[in-house]
Design a protein around this motif. Structure first.
Motif, PDB file in Angstrom:
ATOM      1  N   MET A  72       0.842  -1.209   0.000  1.00 21.75           N
ATOM      2  CA  MET A  72       0.000   0.000   0.000  1.00 21.75           C
ATOM      3  C   MET A  72       0.875   1.257   0.000  1.00 21.75           C
ATOM      4  O   MET A  72       0.554   2.246  -0.652  1.00 21.75           O
ATOM      5  CB  MET A  72      -0.944   0.000   1.206  1.00 21.75           C
ATOM      6  CG  MET A  72      -2.050  -1.038   1.115  1.00 21.75           C
ATOM      7  SD  MET A  72      -3.023  -0.932  -0.390  1.00 21.75           S
ATOM      8  CE  MET A  72      -3.779   0.646  -0.183  1.00 21.75           C
ATOM      9  N   GLY A  73       1.971   1.224   0.731  1.00 22.62           N
ATOM     10  CA  GLY A  73       2.903   2.356   0.706  1.00 22.62           C
ATOM     11  C   GLY A  73       3.521   2.535  -0.666  1.00 22.62           C
ATOM     12  O   GLY A  73       3.668   3.661  -1.157  1.00 22.62           O
ATOM     13  N   LEU A  74       3.864   1.428  -1.325  1.00 20.31           N
ATOM     14  CA  LEU A  74       4.458   1.478  -2.661  1.00 20.31           C
ATOM     15  C   LEU A  74       3.455   1.995  -3.689  1.00 20.31           C
ATOM     16  O   LEU A  74       3.792   2.836  -4.533  1.00 20.31           O
ATOM     17  CB  LEU A  74       4.956   0.079  -3.049  1.00 20.31           C
ATOM     18  CG  LEU A  74       6.049  -0.018  -4.096  1.00 20.31           C
ATOM     19  CD1 LEU A  74       7.266   0.774  -3.665  1.00 20.31           C
ATOM     20  CD2 LEU A  74       6.403  -1.478  -4.329  1.00 20.31           C
ATOM     21  N   VAL A  75       2.208   1.524  -3.593  1.00 20.53           N
ATOM     22  CA  VAL A  75       1.153   1.978  -4.521  1.00 20.53           C
ATOM     23  C   VAL A  75       0.872   3.459  -4.321  1.00 20.53           C
ATOM     24  O   VAL A  75       0.711   4.210  -5.291  1.00 20.53           O
ATOM     25  CB  VAL A  75      -0.127   1.133  -4.335  1.00 20.53           C
ATOM     26  CG1 VAL A  75      -1.320   1.765  -5.029  1.00 20.53           C
ATOM     27  CG2 VAL A  75       0.092  -0.280  -4.839  1.00 20.53           C
ATOM     28  N   GLU A 120      11.083  11.431  -6.089  1.00 14.12           N
ATOM     29  CA  GLU A 120      11.765  10.233  -6.544  1.00 14.12           C
ATOM     30  C   GLU A 120      11.311   9.050  -5.693  1.00 14.12           C
ATOM     31  O   GLU A 120      11.173   9.166  -4.479  1.00 14.12           O
ATOM     32  CB  GLU A 120      13.272  10.428  -6.383  1.00 14.12           C
ATOM     33  CG  GLU A 120      14.086   9.243  -6.821  1.00 14.12           C
ATOM     34  CD  GLU A 120      15.566   9.480  -6.596  1.00 14.12           C
ATOM     35  OE1 GLU A 120      16.258   8.485  -6.395  1.00 14.12           O
ATOM     36  OE2 GLU A 120      15.995  10.647  -6.613  1.00 14.12           O
ATOM     37  N   ARG A 121      11.059   7.918  -6.330  1.00 12.50           N
ATOM     38  CA  ARG A 121      10.621   6.737  -5.605  1.00 12.50           C
ATOM     39  C   ARG A 121      11.797   6.180  -4.814  1.00 12.50           C
ATOM     40  O   ARG A 121      12.889   6.003  -5.328  1.00 12.50           O
ATOM     41  CB  ARG A 121      10.088   5.680  -6.575  1.00 12.50           C
ATOM     42  CG  ARG A 121       8.685   5.994  -6.996  1.00 12.50           C
ATOM     43  CD  ARG A 121       8.126   4.895  -7.869  1.00 12.50           C
ATOM     44  NE  ARG A 121       7.599   5.574  -9.055  1.00 12.50           N
ATOM     45  CZ  ARG A 121       7.921   5.301 -10.288  1.00 12.50           C
ATOM     46  NH1 ARG A 121       8.754   4.342 -10.558  1.00 12.50           N
ATOM     47  NH2 ARG A 121       7.400   5.968 -11.282  1.00 12.50           N
ATOM     48  N   ASN A 122      11.507   5.876  -3.585  1.00 16.30           N
ATOM     49  CA  ASN A 122      12.512   5.335  -2.687  1.00 16.30           C
ATOM     50  C   ASN A 122      11.936   4.054  -2.088  1.00 16.30           C
ATOM     51  O   ASN A 122      10.954   4.084  -1.350  1.00 16.30           O
ATOM     52  CB  ASN A 122      12.847   6.348  -1.589  1.00 16.30           C
ATOM     53  CG  ASN A 122      13.989   5.900  -0.717  1.00 16.30           C
ATOM     54  OD1 ASN A 122      14.467   4.776  -0.822  1.00 16.30           O
ATOM     55  ND2 ASN A 122      14.429   6.799   0.154  1.00 16.30           N
ATOM     56  N   PHE A 123      12.529   2.915  -2.395  1.00 20.02           N
ATOM     57  CA  PHE A 123      12.002   1.627  -1.952  1.00 20.02           C
ATOM     58  C   PHE A 123      12.011   1.509  -0.431  1.00 20.02           C
ATOM     59  O   PHE A 123      11.071   0.976   0.157  1.00 20.02           O
ATOM     60  CB  PHE A 123      12.818   0.492  -2.581  1.00 20.02           C
ATOM     61  CG  PHE A 123      12.264  -0.870  -2.295  1.00 20.02           C
ATOM     62  CD1 PHE A 123      11.116  -1.317  -2.931  1.00 20.02           C
ATOM     63  CD2 PHE A 123      12.885  -1.702  -1.391  1.00 20.02           C
ATOM     64  CE1 PHE A 123      10.598  -2.565  -2.669  1.00 20.02           C
ATOM     65  CE2 PHE A 123      12.371  -2.958  -1.115  1.00 20.02           C
ATOM     66  CZ  PHE A 123      11.227  -3.388  -1.755  1.00 20.02           C
ATOM     67  N   ASP A 124      13.043   2.028   0.197  1.00 19.50           N
ATOM     68  CA  ASP A 124      13.115   1.960   1.658  1.00 19.50           C
ATOM     69  C   ASP A 124      11.987   2.762   2.303  1.00 19.50           C
ATOM     70  O   ASP A 124      11.340   2.297   3.241  1.00 19.50           O
ATOM     71  CB  ASP A 124      14.454   2.504   2.162  1.00 19.50           C
ATOM     72  CG  ASP A 124      15.598   1.555   1.883  1.00 19.50           C
ATOM     73  OD1 ASP A 124      15.303   0.366   1.621  1.00 19.50           O
ATOM     74  OD2 ASP A 124      16.758   1.991   1.919  1.00 19.50           O
ATOM     75  N   ARG A 125      11.753   3.968   1.826  1.00 20.03           N
ATOM     76  CA  ARG A 125      10.721   4.822   2.390  1.00 20.03           C
ATOM     77  C   ARG A 125       9.326   4.313   2.046  1.00 20.03           C
ATOM     78  O   ARG A 125       8.419   4.339   2.891  1.00 20.03           O
ATOM     79  CB  ARG A 125      10.883   6.260   1.871  1.00 20.03           C
ATOM     80  CG  ARG A 125       9.845   7.217   2.431  1.00 20.03           C
ATOM     81  CD  ARG A 125       9.879   8.563   1.745  1.00 20.03           C
ATOM     82  NE  ARG A 125       9.462   8.382   0.345  1.00 20.03           N
ATOM     83  CZ  ARG A 125       9.969   9.063  -0.671  1.00 20.03           C
ATOM     84  NH1 ARG A 125      10.902   9.957  -0.467  1.00 20.03           N
ATOM     85  NH2 ARG A 125       9.543   8.853  -1.893  1.00 20.03           N
ATOM     86  N   ASP A 126       9.136   3.839   0.814  1.00 20.28           N
ATOM     87  CA  ASP A 126       7.797   3.501   0.337  1.00 20.28           C
ATOM     88  C   ASP A 126       7.349   2.090   0.725  1.00 20.28           C
ATOM     89  O   ASP A 126       6.168   1.860   0.946  1.00 20.28           O
ATOM     90  CB  ASP A 126       7.735   3.643  -1.181  1.00 20.28           C
ATOM     91  CG  ASP A 126       8.015   5.067  -1.625  1.00 20.28           C
ATOM     92  OD1 ASP A 126       7.796   5.983  -0.806  1.00 20.28           O
ATOM     93  OD2 ASP A 126       8.458   5.267  -2.771  1.00 20.28           O
ATOM     94  N   PHE A 127       8.255   1.131   0.787  1.00 17.52           N
ATOM     95  CA  PHE A 127       7.857  -0.245   1.074  1.00 17.52           C
ATOM     96  C   PHE A 127       8.398  -0.746   2.417  1.00 17.52           C
ATOM     97  O   PHE A 127       7.639  -1.266   3.239  1.00 17.52           O
ATOM     98  CB  PHE A 127       8.340  -1.190  -0.035  1.00 17.52           C
ATOM     99  CG  PHE A 127       7.974  -2.627   0.220  1.00 17.52           C
ATOM    100  CD1 PHE A 127       6.704  -3.076  -0.064  1.00 17.52           C
ATOM    101  CD2 PHE A 127       8.897  -3.509   0.747  1.00 17.52           C
ATOM    102  CE1 PHE A 127       6.349  -4.395   0.186  1.00 17.52           C
ATOM    103  CE2 PHE A 127       8.557  -4.828   0.998  1.00 17.52           C
ATOM    104  CZ  PHE A 127       7.276  -5.268   0.709  1.00 17.52           C
TER     105      PHE A 127
END
Length: 181
Positions: free
Chosen positions: A74-77, A91-98
């Motif tokens: 849900m954070g990634l979406v 900018e997409r950040n995998f650590d922050r978003d997922f």
């Protein structure tokens, strides 16, 4: 004579109806007492059951893996939606978003699991048991001057002056009382 027989038959009918009602009530009470005894036996068997409640493997997977995975997704979406439709794309950040939502949900599930003894009880127990505060009694010491008759004299300053003048200060014995508040 017919009236007397008619009255007797009516009273007999009333008594029969009342006895039938009483029988029905007695059977209901008996059935209820049997049911309550069965319920009490069932509860006793549940209490004496040594088998500890535990979660199934599927429920453990759901709680410890699927729920945090869903939170991370849900954070990634939300990150993708914000970048595509938002006014201020970042900018997409995998650590922050997922990873952060995944770990936060995982920690929450683990803490609740520890508090409820692996979800076997409904009452959560604290992780750290704090010591109980003991209320201490306050002791107040007062010097009370008593005359020869045992009466309490309230004006201590005047009496001490009189004792100093007469030189009997050393002979005076003050009483100490403990007072609880």
């Amino acid at each position: 004579m017919a009236k007397k027989q008619n009255k007797k038959s009516k009273t007999a009918e009333k008594q029969d109806a009342q006895s039938k009602i009483a029988e029905k009530q007695d059977t209901k009470i008996e059935a209820f007492s049997k049911l309550s005894k069965e319920e009490q036996l069932r509860r006793e068997n549940m209490n004496t059951n040594k088998k500890k409640k535990s979660m199934t493997v599927a429920s453990r997977l759901m709680l410890f893996f699927v729920l945090p995975l869903f939170a991370g997704l849900m954070g990634l979406v939300s990150s993708f939606v914000q970048n595509k439709y938002g006014k201020n794309p970042q900018e997409r950040n995998f650590d922050r978003d997922f990873i952060f939502p995944f770990l936060a949900t995982l920690v929450l599930v683990i803490v609740v699991s520890v508090q409820t003894m692996n979800f076997s009880t409904y009452k959560a127990e604290p992780l750290v048991s704090w010591p109980k505060v003991v209320k201490k009694k306050k002791v107040i010491r007062k010097t009370i001057v008593v005359d020869d008759d045992g009466n309490v004299i309230e004006d201590n300053d005047e009496i001490l002056k009189n004792l100093k003048e007469t030189g009997e200060e050393n002979n005076a014995k003050p009483l100490e009382l403990k007072k609880n508040e």
